[in-house]
Structure formats: C-alpha cells, structure tokens
Write an enzyme that holds these catalytic residues in place. Structure first.
Site, PDB file in Angstrom:
ATOM      1  N   GLN A   1       6.449   3.019   2.802  1.00 52.35           N
ATOM      2  CA  GLN A   1       5.858   1.692   2.617  1.00 52.35           C
ATOM      3  C   GLN A   1       6.823   0.569   2.944  1.00 52.35           C
ATOM      4  O   GLN A   1       6.456  -0.410   3.563  1.00 52.35           O
ATOM      5  CB  GLN A   1       5.341   1.513   1.184  1.00 52.35           C
ATOM      6  CG  GLN A   1       4.031   2.206   0.934  1.00 52.35           C
ATOM      7  CD  GLN A   1       2.922   1.615   1.761  1.00 52.35           C
ATOM      8  OE1 GLN A   1       2.557   0.460   1.603  1.00 52.35           O
ATOM      9  NE2 GLN A   1       2.384   2.384   2.674  1.00 52.35           N
TER      10      GLN A   1
ATOM     11  N   HIS B   1       1.055   2.514  -4.843  1.00 59.02           N
ATOM     12  CA  HIS B   1       0.538   3.698  -4.165  1.00 59.02           C
ATOM     13  C   HIS B   1       0.965   4.907  -4.982  1.00 59.02           C
ATOM     14  O   HIS B   1       2.141   5.041  -5.324  1.00 59.02           O
ATOM     15  CB  HIS B   1       1.154   3.862  -2.775  1.00 59.02           C
ATOM     16  CG  HIS B   1       0.498   3.075  -1.715  1.00 59.02           C
ATOM     17  ND1 HIS B   1      -0.675   3.473  -1.102  1.00 59.02           N
ATOM     18  CD2 HIS B   1       0.830   1.915  -1.144  1.00 59.02           C
ATOM     19  CE1 HIS B   1      -1.012   2.583  -0.189  1.00 59.02           C
ATOM     20  NE2 HIS B   1      -0.109   1.621  -0.202  1.00 59.02           N
TER      21      HIS B   1
ATOM     22  N   TYR C   1       3.115   8.544   4.216  1.00 57.13           N
ATOM     23  CA  TYR C   1       2.632   7.165   4.222  1.00 57.13           C
ATOM     24  C   TYR C   1       3.153   6.393   3.010  1.00 57.13           C
ATOM     25  O   TYR C   1       3.679   5.294   3.126  1.00 57.13           O
ATOM     26  CB  TYR C   1       1.104   7.147   4.247  1.00 57.13           C
ATOM     27  CG  TYR C   1       0.509   5.777   4.097  1.00 57.13           C
ATOM     28  CD1 TYR C   1       0.459   4.912   5.185  1.00 57.13           C
ATOM     29  CD2 TYR C   1       0.006   5.333   2.884  1.00 57.13           C
ATOM     30  CE1 TYR C   1      -0.078   3.646   5.065  1.00 57.13           C
ATOM     31  CE2 TYR C   1      -0.536   4.068   2.754  1.00 57.13           C
ATOM     32  CZ  TYR C   1      -0.582   3.231   3.844  1.00 57.13           C
ATOM     33  OH  TYR C   1      -1.111   1.974   3.711  1.00 57.13           O
TER      34      TYR C   1
ATOM     35  N   HIS D   1       1.183  -4.192  -5.029  1.00 55.31           N
ATOM     36  CA  HIS D   1       0.303  -3.050  -5.193  1.00 55.31           C
ATOM     37  C   HIS D   1       1.103  -1.781  -5.483  1.00 55.31           C
ATOM     38  O   HIS D   1       2.316  -1.756  -5.311  1.00 55.31           O
ATOM     39  CB  HIS D   1      -0.620  -2.849  -3.982  1.00 55.31           C
ATOM     40  CG  HIS D   1       0.076  -2.469  -2.717  1.00 55.31           C
ATOM     41  ND1 HIS D   1       0.773  -3.374  -1.942  1.00 55.31           N
ATOM     42  CD2 HIS D   1       0.197  -1.275  -2.088  1.00 55.31           C
ATOM     43  CE1 HIS D   1       1.268  -2.746  -0.877  1.00 55.31           C
ATOM     44  NE2 HIS D   1       0.941  -1.481  -0.945  1.00 55.31           N
TER      45      HIS D   1
END
Length: 147
Positions: free
Chosen positions: A136, A71, A132, A69
């Site tokens: 990761q 971000h 955040y 994924h």
C-alpha cells in the site's frame, strides 16, 4: 484450477462438521475519510486488530493501516459472516481508540464510517491480496510518514 504452489501452502482447519479455509479481505475507513490513523493511533489500532483476531481464533494474513483506511486479510471460521468479522474489528477498535485518544472523540461523531468493503478470498487469489495489502505505501499518492 489450483497450482501445486497454492495447494502446498493451503492451510485448512478442522471443526466437528468438516474442514475449511476461509479468507476475507476487509477495508474500512474513518468517518468522513479523515486521515486520523497515523503515528501512535495506527500502532495501537494494529495491536487491537491483532488482539481481537487472536481472541476469536482468526488468523491475520496481512494488515496495513493507512492514514484514511485499513486493509485487512484475515482467515476466519465458517460460523462468522463477513459482516460479523468486519463489525467485530470496527466496534472493538472504535471503543478502545476513542477511550485512549480523546481527539478522536472531539473531531468526529464516530470513529468509523458505517460502511466497509468485504470480499471472500480464494486460495488462488490469496497471494495477490496479501501482496496488494503489503504494498500500500508503495502506490502513487500514498507517500508520507503516516503521522
């Protein structure tokens, strides 16, 4: 309620109709959540995301490419909706990556899942979102070399 720290770091932009400070946290995944975003693919994906942001006049605050994924925390203009921002990154990167990395064409019918997550980010939570995204790889279960 804004703290002095947030107010001091807020960067507003101007356009003919006013001023704005719009942040968006966007997350999207490869089709079937396959872990194909490692090594040279991850490096190239990051380059392409930065290229698209620059072309649109958007500012990348934080970006992390994980094996399964992506971000992204991006500051965008008021005329661009969340869906437009997400789809600009997904469409452009899919086309280029599938052209440059043939294994991405043979393993999956499309590079990206049709869905994504998008959340607006206010000035107070901007630092939280940036932290955040930037941490990761430190989370349990996210260990590995990314290739």
């Amino acid at each position: 309620m804004y703290s002095d720290r947030v107010a001091a770091t807020r960067k507003v932009r101007q356009f003919s109709g006013g001023v704005y400070d719009l942040g968006l946290h966007v997350v999207w995944c490869p089709k079937y959540r396959r872990p194909v975003l490692g090594g040279r693919v991850a490096e190239r994906l990051e380059e392409l995301i930065r290229q698209k942001a620059q072309a649109r006049g958007w500012e990348i605050i934080a970006l992390e490419v994980m094996p399964d994924h992506v971000h992204l925390f991006v500051k965008h203009d008021p005329k661009s909706s969340a869906s437009y921002v997400a789809n600009q990154f997904k469409g452009f990167t899919s086309r280029v990556l599938r052209e440059e990395f043939p294994h991405l064409r043979s393993r999956m019918p499309t590079l990206w899942s049709s869905s994504y997550f998008a959340a607006s980010v206010g000035a107070v939570s901007a630092a939280t979102v940036e932290k955040y995204i930037n941490t990761q790889w430190e989370r349990p279960g996210k260990q590995g070399d990314g290739s």
